[in-house]
Design an enzyme around this catalytic site. Structure first.
Site, PDB file in Angstrom:
ATOM      1  CB  VAL A   1      -0.942  -0.006   1.228  1.00 34.23           C
ATOM      2  CG1 VAL A   1      -1.738   1.283   1.319  1.00 34.23           C
ATOM      3  CG2 VAL A   1      -1.878  -1.208   1.172  1.00 34.23           C
TER       4      VAL A   1
ATOM      5  CD  GLU B   1       5.672 -17.387   2.216  1.00 34.24           C
ATOM      6  OE1 GLU B   1       5.607 -18.610   2.018  1.00 34.24           O
ATOM      7  OE2 GLU B   1       5.323 -16.545   1.359  1.00 34.24           O
TER       8      GLU B   1
ATOM      9  CG  ASN C   1       4.479  -5.809   8.421  1.00 34.61           C
ATOM     10  OD1 ASN C   1       3.765  -5.039   9.031  1.00 34.61           O
ATOM     11  ND2 ASN C   1       4.522  -5.856   7.097  1.00 34.61           N
TER      12      ASN C   1
ATOM     13  CE1 TYR D   1      -2.025  -9.941   5.088  1.00 38.01           C
ATOM     14  CE2 TYR D   1      -0.004 -10.329   6.277  1.00 38.01           C
ATOM     15  CZ  TYR D   1      -0.655  -9.837   5.171  1.00 38.01           C
ATOM     16  OH  TYR D   1       0.049  -9.241   4.166  1.00 38.01           O
TER      17      TYR D   1
END
Length: 153
Positions: free
Chosen positions: A77, A109, A114, A121
């Protein structure tokens, strides 16, 4: 000024989009993909998408299909559009399209550092299924990837 994500469309990524996608890729990653890597993804077993917002690309995805599994290889993004739901919209689009294409699961992955992506997720139903030590290049050495999965059926 209105939020540019409100007037968006998700469509297939085209070769003509590569200059803008590469700009986002370089803004988003310390070890970005090359133009050649992106060009290699224009194949029948890949799905490439962009989210276009108010005349510019806000984000994109690259997904590979193998048998009954979809593998999210790249999602990025534009930094100025982060925190506006672009990543979530792209992720949901990928899941809908993969399910429509009879994929049973979506695998990805993610760098263990992060945490915002991992939280996204998890909020979309992905679960941790393993890790790949030394998977990602990092400023100093290599970084471990968390492998996550979302069942689509």
């Amino acid at each position: 000024m209105s939020d540019p994500v409100c007037a968006h469309v998700i469509r297939p990524l085209e070769v003509a989009d590569l200059p803008e996608v590469l700009d986002i890729e370089h803004q988003g990653y310390s070890h970005p993909w090359t133009e050649g890597v992106f060009r290699d993804c224009f194949r029948d077993d890949y799905r490439l998408s962009v989210l276009k917002a108010s005349g510019y690309i806000a984000g994109y995805t690259v997904v590979a299909y193998l048998f009954d599994e979809a593998h999210l290889l790249n999602v990025c993004v534009r930094p100025s559009d982060r925190g506006r739901g672009v990543g979530r919209q792209l992720l949901r689009h990928v899941m809908i399209e993969a399910a429509r294409d009879n994929m049973q699961k979506l695998i990805l992955e993610v760098r263990q550092s992060n945490t915002s992506a991992i939280a996204l997720y998890q909020s979309e139903g992905f679960v941790l299924i393993g890790e790949r030590p030394g998977y990602y290049p990092a400023a100093e050495g290599r970084e471990t990837a968390s492998v996550m999965e979302r069942i689509l059926v």
